[in-house]
Structures are given as structure tokens and as C-alpha cells.
Scaffold this motif. Structure first.
Motif, PDB file in Angstrom:
ATOM      1  N   LEU A 250     -38.705  -6.013 -87.196  1.00 57.50           N
ATOM      2  CA  LEU A 250     -37.809  -6.261 -86.011  1.00 57.50           C
ATOM      3  C   LEU A 250     -38.444  -7.584 -85.178  1.00 57.50           C
ATOM      4  N   ALA A 251     -39.683  -7.612 -85.078  1.00 54.64           N
ATOM      5  CA  ALA A 251     -40.212  -8.719 -84.341  1.00 54.64           C
ATOM      6  C   ALA A 251     -40.291 -10.007 -85.123  1.00 54.64           C
ATOM      7  N   ASP A 252     -40.321  -9.937 -86.330  1.00 46.95           N
ATOM      8  CA  ASP A 252     -40.347 -10.918 -87.456  1.00 46.95           C
ATOM      9  C   ASP A 252     -38.861 -11.615 -87.209  1.00 46.95           C
ATOM     10  N   GLN A 253     -37.572 -10.829 -87.288  1.00 44.51           N
ATOM     11  CA  GLN A 253     -36.529 -11.227 -87.203  1.00 44.51           C
ATOM     12  C   GLN A 253     -35.974 -11.886 -85.899  1.00 44.51           C
ATOM     13  N   VAL A 254     -36.557 -11.385 -84.800  1.00 45.65           N
ATOM     14  CA  VAL A 254     -36.394 -11.866 -83.322  1.00 45.65           C
ATOM     15  C   VAL A 254     -36.973 -13.321 -83.545  1.00 45.65           C
TER      16      VAL A 254
END
Length: 457
Positions: free
Chosen positions: A219-223
Motif C-alpha cells: 500500500l505504501a509503495d502504491q501511494v
């Protein structure tokens, strides 16, 4: 009937060996009898996406109906949707077949009676009924119903975003995927859906846990990759929230509560705000600074909901991601609604979300540190820890849930986990030197009561 499946506020065990169809039928009879004795003859039933949930739910329904309870089957739904339905239908009872964030080998049951989550006393009564075969008999009816549209409409009417945001929502290949993309799109967000395809082979197998950074890393990577304003992740049954800010950093729930409490107290000054013993000491300071009354309480969503109701507090939250609003919502832990309230606040500030959260720093803090022990040993060890607390001086000692030691520069905690045979530790300090001293203090204390254990810090 293994004793260990009866947890403080739910029932959970290994599929096939503990959570069997036979056991679920008997459990259904006990739950129905309890509900009928409380004057509620209908039971809402839902389930998560685990492969075992469908047949265990079918067995549960057989038991419920055979004890005379009328069943309203909501199908596959996140737990907050069942909570909502129980309020919508007039505080009737409800049961969700789920094991939350626990591995796929597990399954279990979360319960609501007359609008309240099951408490330790309720679970103990169900166990007693099972042991003695104290069941009513009858022939309950059955029908299927969907309340998802009602749920989405209710939140859409409740929340107002003042500007559009780009967000990433991680459904975790679990029931949150049924709600999160639809809800936040309806609120006006540009939504990037991550792991929301429930036809994927990982659906119901990958169990998300928003309290763990490794569960939120994708999720952090996609943000970051999408230049999103925020990332929202959810527990496997949707009652816990995980937050990633615009810089890709995980925001712990105690910091999320600082933002939520500050805004709420501007509208409801003087209110009680509840939080559990694992939360930062800075949270209490923020609540007090903004005119609220900070109330520290036991960890565990059922304990917090019970205390919140007792105090009529408009907001409560737990470090592991449970957040309950009762000012404009139903007082249950609902990650989708909590996420929407957070978005509402963020749209009222022109700054990026990482700048908003930067106004609410904490000290140097550890995550929750788990030390597995033999079943039942966690309670024995904690009894000895509490006996040894008299050796402590010059610090503030809190024993509402385990042992929390606060000083002017930091704090440490050890408690028995509610969800597994383990001890739970957490530490926070103004600087690394103080953090090391706190951890040394706890090592010495634990060496006295359990010298064979190796500390996880």
C-alpha cells in the motif's frame, strides 16, 4: 470442546480440529438461546472470505434455527456492515464468522447481542451453556438480505469532503474489497483499488493485518508510485484501519486518533476520549490540550466499546486499529467510517497529509512486541509481574491492563495478549537513551518472574 477457543470477546480456533461443523452447530444453539433469553428472536449472520467460512456458517445457521432463532443471512460482508445492520434493524443480535487477522488455518465468531459486542461474561455464559447442553428448541425461519447499499448510502449522507483526494485503498483480497472502493468513490475520491479482486487466487487466503508495517508495505509503495494523498488499509473483516500518509509512511493509530480527537473536540469540547494502554502518552497530552478528558483503558475492542458506552464518549480507539465514533455514527469499530472521517478532516486542510500528521509527533517508539508463551502461561506470568510491582519507585504505575510504567521521559508496557498465548510489550521515550533504560528496567523485572524467557527487545 477445547477451552482455548473461548477468548475474552470472541470465539476462535483451528479449523477442522477445533472449529468443526459439529461444534458450530452446538455454538449456534447456545448463541440462539442467549439471544432469545435477552428478548431477541432474530439473528443477523455474516461471514468473511476464508475458504472455511461458508461451511462453518451453514453449520452455525442450522444450530441457530434448531433453537428457534430466525436467521437473516447477510452473506459475505465485513464485520462493520453487520454492526450497522444490527442497529438498523433495532439492535437485534448478530454473528460474523471470521478470525479477523489470524492465519487461514483459523476461524471463529464475533457476536453482538442487543446492540452490544460480546463481553468476557457473555463468552463465559456461552461456554457454560455448551458444557451443560442448556439450549432452547424450535424451528427458526431463514431468509437472505443485503444491506450493503443502505450502509454505503448512510455513510455518503454522513460525510462531506470539501475537495477531491486521490487515495489508494487496499482490500487485502478480503471482505473490505466489497466496500472500500465503492464507498470512497461515492464520497468523491479518485480511488486506486489495490488487492480488491475477489476472484484472485489469493482471495480469502492472504489475511491482511493493518497493525503490521509489512502488511501495509505494498500500500505504501502504491501511494508513492501514484502520488496519492493517502493510503487506507483494513483488517481481514474490516473493523481495523491502517493509514499511510502522502510520503509513504505508516501512521500508527494513536497518531490518527490525535488528528481525529483534535477535530472532534473543536466541536464537542469537554468530551471524554478513550484509548488503550498501548497508545502514546502524547495522545493524552493532545486530548487534554484541546479541552478533552483523556481516558486510558484496557486493550481490546469489546472492552473499549463497553467503557465508551458507559461514559457516553464520542470517540474511542485502540493502538491496533479499532476506532469507534459515536457522535455521528453507531459506536462500533468501523474502519471504513473511520477512514471517511479522516478524509473529511484532511480535505479541510490544504496541506498534504504528511504535513498534517507532522503536527502530531510521538517519541521514539517500538511497535507492539510479541513474546509467545505456552497456553495459559501469559496469565501466570502477569500475576507474578503485578506482585513484583512494589519494587518500583519514582514512576507512575498503571495496572488496568498488565503493567504500564510511565516516567517524565517515556513509558513501557507488558500485558497478556487477549488474542493469543503471548506477552505484549511496547515502549516509547523522548530519546534513545531513555528508551534503553526503560527496556533494561523491564528486562530486570521479567528476569525476576520468568528467568527462562528471552525478551523480544
Amino acid at each position: 470442546m477445547p477451552a482455548r477457543v473461548f477468548r475474552p470477546y470472541d470465539i476462535r480456533g483451528l479449523v477442522d480440529s477445533e472449529m468443526t461443523d459439529e461444534f458450530m452447530q452446538l455454538l449456534g444453539r447456545a448463541v440462539a438461546t442467549e439471544s432469545l433469553e435477552r428478548g431477541t428472536g432474530s439473528m443477523l449472520v455474516g461471514r468473511d472470505y476464508r475458504p472455511s467460512s461458508e461451511h462453518l456458517t451453514a453449520a452455525l445457521i442450522i444450530g441457530l434455527r434448531s433453537s428457534g432463532c430466525n436467521v437473516i443471512d447477510l452473506g459475505q460482508v465485513p464485520t462493520p456492515v453487520l454492526y450497522f445492520a444490527s442497529q438498523l434493524a433495532g439492535n437485534i443480535s448478530g454473528a460474523v464468522v471470521t478470525a479477523s487477522h489470524h492465519p487461514i488455518e483459523y476461524n471463529g465468531l464475533k457476536l453482538v447481542f442487543a446492540g452490544q459486542s460480546a463481553t468476557p461474561l457473555t463468552i463465559a455464559k456461552l461456554r457454560q451453556r455448551l458444557q451443560h447442553g442448556q439450549f432452547t428448541s424450535g424451528d427458526g425461519s431463514y431468509h437472505e438480505q443485503s444491506v450493503l447499499t443502505d450502509y454505503l448510502d448512510e455513510i455518503e449522507q454522513n460525510i462531506r469532503l470539501t475537495r477531491p483526494l486521490k487515495i489508494v485503498v487496499d482490500g487485502g483480497f478480503a471482505t473490505p474489497a466489497l466496500v472500500a472502493p465503492l464507498l470512497y468513490q461515492a464520497l468523491g475520491c479518485e480511488v486506486i483499488a489495490l488487492r480488491c479482486d475477489l476472484n484472485d487466487a489469493q482471495a480469502g487466503v492472504l489475511i491482511p493485518n493493518p497493525a503490521k508495517i509489512d502488511s501495509l508495505q505494498l500500500l505504501a509503495d502504491q501511494v508513492l508510485a501514484n502520488g496519492a494523498d493517502l493510503g487506507l488499509g483494513f483488517g481481514g473483516d474490516g473493523d481495523r484501519l491502517g493509514v499511510i500518509d502522502s510520503s509513504g509512511q505508516m501512521i500508527t493509530t494513536d497518531r490518527v486518533l490525535m488528528v481525529l480527537a483534535t477535530h472532534l473536540l473543536s466541536q464537542l469540547p469537554g468530551s471524554d476520549v478513550l484509548f488503550d494502554v498501548k497508545c502514546s502518552s502524547r495522545l493524552a497530552e493532545i486530548i487534554h490540550h484541546h479541552g478533552g478528558r483523556p481516558v486510558m483503558w484496557k486493550s481490546g475492542h469489546a472492552f473499549l466499546k463497553e467503557k465508551r458506552q458507559e461514559l457516553n464518549a464520542p470517540l474511542a480507539g485502540e493502538f491496533n486499529g479499532h476506532i469507534m465514533f459515536a457522535d455521528r455514527w453507531n459506536g462500533f469499530d468501523d474502519a471504513f467510517y473511520a477512514g471517511a472521517r479522516l478524509l473529511e478532516i484532511l480535505t479541510q486542510d490544504s496541506r498534504p497529509s504528511n504535513a498534517v500528521f507532522a503536527d502530531f509527533p510521538i517519541g521514539i517508539a517500538t511497535p507492539e512486541l510479541i513474546l509467545p508463551v505456552a497456553t495459559g502461561e501469559e496469565q501466570e506470568i502477569m500475576a507474578m509481574v503485578l506482585e513484583a510491582k512494589g519494587r518500583l519507585s519514582g514512576v507512575r504505575v498503571t495496572t488496568i491492563d498488565g503493567l504500564r510504567i510511565d516516567s517524565e521521559q517515556g513509558w513501557g508496557l507488558v500485558r497478556a495478549s487477549n488474542t493469543e498465548p503471548a506477552l505484549s510489550f511496547r515502549f516509547e521515550a523522548d530519546d534513545q537513551v531513555t528508551l534503553n533504560k526503560l527496556q533494561d528496567l523491564f528486562r530486570r523485572l521479567m528476569k525476576v518472574v520468568a528467568p527462562k524467557l528471552t525478551m523480544p527487545f
